[in-house]
Design a protein around this motif. Structure first.
Motif, PDB file in Angstrom:
ATOM      1  N   THR A  84       0.853  -1.190   0.000  1.00 28.68           N
ATOM      2  CA  THR A  84       0.000   0.000   0.000  1.00 28.68           C
ATOM      3  C   THR A  84       0.882   1.231   0.000  1.00 28.68           C
ATOM      4  OG1 THR A  84      -1.553  -1.245   1.366  1.00 28.68           O
ATOM      5  CG2 THR A  84      -1.946   1.123   1.175  1.00 28.68           C
ATOM      6  N   LEU A  86       1.181   5.697  -1.321  1.00 32.51           N
ATOM      7  CA  LEU A  86       0.568   6.928  -1.787  1.00 32.51           C
ATOM      8  C   LEU A  86       1.196   7.288  -3.129  1.00 32.51           C
ATOM      9  CD1 LEU A  86      -1.497   8.640  -0.269  1.00 32.51           C
ATOM     10  CD2 LEU A  86       0.402   9.972   0.662  1.00 32.51           C
ATOM     11  N   ARG A  87       0.349   7.450  -4.145  1.00 34.86           N
ATOM     12  CA  ARG A  87       0.849   7.881  -5.446  1.00 34.86           C
ATOM     13  C   ARG A  87      -0.007   9.046  -5.909  1.00 34.86           C
ATOM     14  NH1 ARG A  87       1.002   2.583  -8.999  1.00 34.86           N
ATOM     15  NH2 ARG A  87       1.946   1.440  -7.298  1.00 34.86           N
ATOM     16  N   ASN A  88       0.565  10.214  -5.951  1.00 34.52           N
ATOM     17  CA  ASN A  88      -0.202  11.388  -6.393  1.00 34.52           C
ATOM     18  C   ASN A  88      -1.502  11.556  -5.613  1.00 34.52           C
ATOM     19  OD1 ASN A  88       1.407  12.533  -8.303  1.00 34.52           O
ATOM     20  ND2 ASN A  88       0.264  11.799 -10.065  1.00 34.52           N
ATOM     21  N   ASP A  89      -1.418  11.497  -4.307  1.00 35.00           N
ATOM     22  CA  ASP A  89      -2.592  11.683  -3.450  1.00 35.00           C
ATOM     23  C   ASP A  89      -3.603  10.549  -3.523  1.00 35.00           C
ATOM     24  OD1 ASP A  89      -1.567  14.046  -2.477  1.00 35.00           O
ATOM     25  OD2 ASP A  89      -2.555  15.260  -4.018  1.00 35.00           O
ATOM     26  N   SER A  90      -3.307   9.504  -4.304  1.00 37.50           N
ATOM     27  CA  SER A  90      -4.213   8.347  -4.296  1.00 37.50           C
ATOM     28  C   SER A  90      -3.533   7.245  -3.506  1.00 37.50           C
ATOM     29  CB  SER A  90      -4.460   7.810  -5.698  1.00 37.50           C
ATOM     30  OG  SER A  90      -4.795   8.845  -6.555  1.00 37.50           O
ATOM     31  N   CYS A  91      -4.336   6.510  -2.763  1.00 41.50           N
ATOM     32  CA  CYS A  91      -3.790   5.391  -2.008  1.00 41.50           C
ATOM     33  C   CYS A  91      -3.938   4.148  -2.883  1.00 41.50           C
ATOM     34  CB  CYS A  91      -4.558   5.235  -0.697  1.00 41.50           C
ATOM     35  SG  CYS A  91      -3.719   4.144   0.445  1.00 41.50           S
ATOM     36  N   ILE A  92      -2.792   3.593  -3.297  1.00 42.88           N
ATOM     37  CA  ILE A  92      -2.813   2.470  -4.236  1.00 42.88           C
ATOM     38  C   ILE A  92      -2.429   1.194  -3.497  1.00 42.88           C
ATOM     39  CG2 ILE A  92      -1.852   1.554  -6.386  1.00 42.88           C
ATOM     40  CD1 ILE A  92      -3.248   4.186  -6.865  1.00 42.88           C
ATOM     41  N   CYS A 189      -1.532   5.164   4.392  1.00 43.77           N
ATOM     42  CA  CYS A 189      -2.825   5.490   3.806  1.00 43.77           C
ATOM     43  C   CYS A 189      -3.703   4.250   3.740  1.00 43.77           C
ATOM     44  CB  CYS A 189      -2.653   6.116   2.432  1.00 43.77           C
ATOM     45  SG  CYS A 189      -2.035   5.000   1.155  1.00 43.77           S
ATOM     46  N   PRO A 191      -6.641   2.490   1.307  1.00 47.20           N
ATOM     47  CA  PRO A 191      -7.311   2.613   0.011  1.00 47.20           C
ATOM     48  C   PRO A 191      -8.822   2.599   0.181  1.00 47.20           C
ATOM     49  CG  PRO A 191      -6.467   0.406   0.285  1.00 47.20           C
ATOM     50  CD  PRO A 191      -6.039   1.184   1.499  1.00 47.20           C
ATOM     51  N   SER A 192      -9.516   3.295  -0.685  1.00 48.25           N
ATOM     52  CA  SER A 192     -10.973   3.299  -0.581  1.00 48.25           C
ATOM     53  C   SER A 192     -11.558   1.952  -1.000  1.00 48.25           C
ATOM     54  CB  SER A 192     -11.567   4.432  -1.411  1.00 48.25           C
ATOM     55  OG  SER A 192     -10.942   4.483  -2.663  1.00 48.25           O
ATOM     56  N   GLU A 193     -10.899   1.313  -1.982  1.00 51.00           N
ATOM     57  CA  GLU A 193     -11.379  -0.009  -2.398  1.00 51.00           C
ATOM     58  C   GLU A 193     -10.240  -1.012  -2.292  1.00 51.00           C
ATOM     59  OE1 GLU A 193     -13.419  -0.117  -6.244  1.00 51.00           O
ATOM     60  OE2 GLU A 193     -13.727   2.034  -5.993  1.00 51.00           O
TER      61      GLU A 193
END
Ligand SMILES: *[C@@H]1O[C@H](CO)[C@@H](O)[C@H](O)[C@H]1NC(C)=O
Ligand SMILES: *[C@@H]1O[C@H](CO)[C@@H](O)[C@H](O)[C@H]1NC(C)=O
Length: 204
Positions: A84, A86-92, A189, A191-193
């Protein structure tokens, strides 16, 4: 390069002295008496260095500490690593299945995106602080070989002595220790999904 060749020769010689057959191509020794159960759980990927220019470019572009969760289901001959970051404000979040091999501390996985077979070795770990990984990749069909060395830590803060050992390992693998990327703590972070299935985006 000179130094790399010398250390490989020394390693090979050491193996022969011990009467262990020298395996072709890999001179990597996994941690003695490796215990898979103790290796499972949460790690932080705090430092990396690779001979693969694309990997280095990608990591330099986003040098954040990746959170890893390793899970082994008893009786299965594989384990899952969920990464997990953080990539460009997205949690991947990505998930990779590693197959166990006959050698404790040596795993295998395939990265579809690069057509790469990857042999991973836990070369040195004390389980509750650090784990040093060597990943040997072969990209097919071009047979491009890459070596990646990673430092996993149970905490985001790493002792200098551990970092020094990691630098030594990188040099033994033919890389300059000043190219090591020390990942930064940008916080963890969620992730949302969350992924449940292994995805083709798995890491090398
Ligand atoms: C993991 O190993 C088990 C058997 O040990 C097998 O049934 C399962 O398909 C494997 N999982 C993957 C994703 O390869
Ligand atoms: C982040 O976004 C920038 C601009 O949108 C883009 O150029 C860059 O490739 C992205 N980085 C990653 C790691 O996705």
């Amino acid at each position: 390069m000179q130094r790399a060749v010398v250390s490989l020769l020394v390693l090979q010689w050491a193996w022969t002295l011990k009467g262990i057959p020298v395996l072709p191509e890999t001179y990597i020794l996994a941690q003695e008496n490796f215990d898979l159960g103790q290796f499972m759980g949460k790690w932080y990927e705090v430092a990396v260095v690779s001979t693969c220019p694309y990997y280095m470019q990608r990591k330099r572009g986003n040098p954040v500490i990746v959170t890893l969760e390793l899970k082994h289901v008893a009786s299965q001959d594989n384990f899952t690593m969920t990464a997990t970051n953080l990539r460009n404000d997205s949690c991947i979040q990505t998930s990779t299945v590693y197959s166990l091999t006959n050698t404790p501390g040596r795993f295998f996985h395939h990265v579809a995106r690069f057509g790469a077979d990857v042999d991973s070795f836990v070369v040195h770990t004390n389980y509750d602080e650090f784990a040093m990984m060597v990943l040997l990749g072969t990209e097919r069909p071009a047979e491009i070989k890459t070596t990646t060395v990673k430092l996993y830590s149970r905490s985001m803060v790493v002792k200098d002595a551990v970092l020094d050992d990691f630098k030594t390992l990188a040099r033994q693998q033919g890389m300059s220790d000043d190219t090591i990327i020390n990942n930064q703590n940008k916080g963890e972070c969620t992730p949302s999904e969350p992924v449940t299935e292994p995805t083709p985006k798995s890491q090398v």
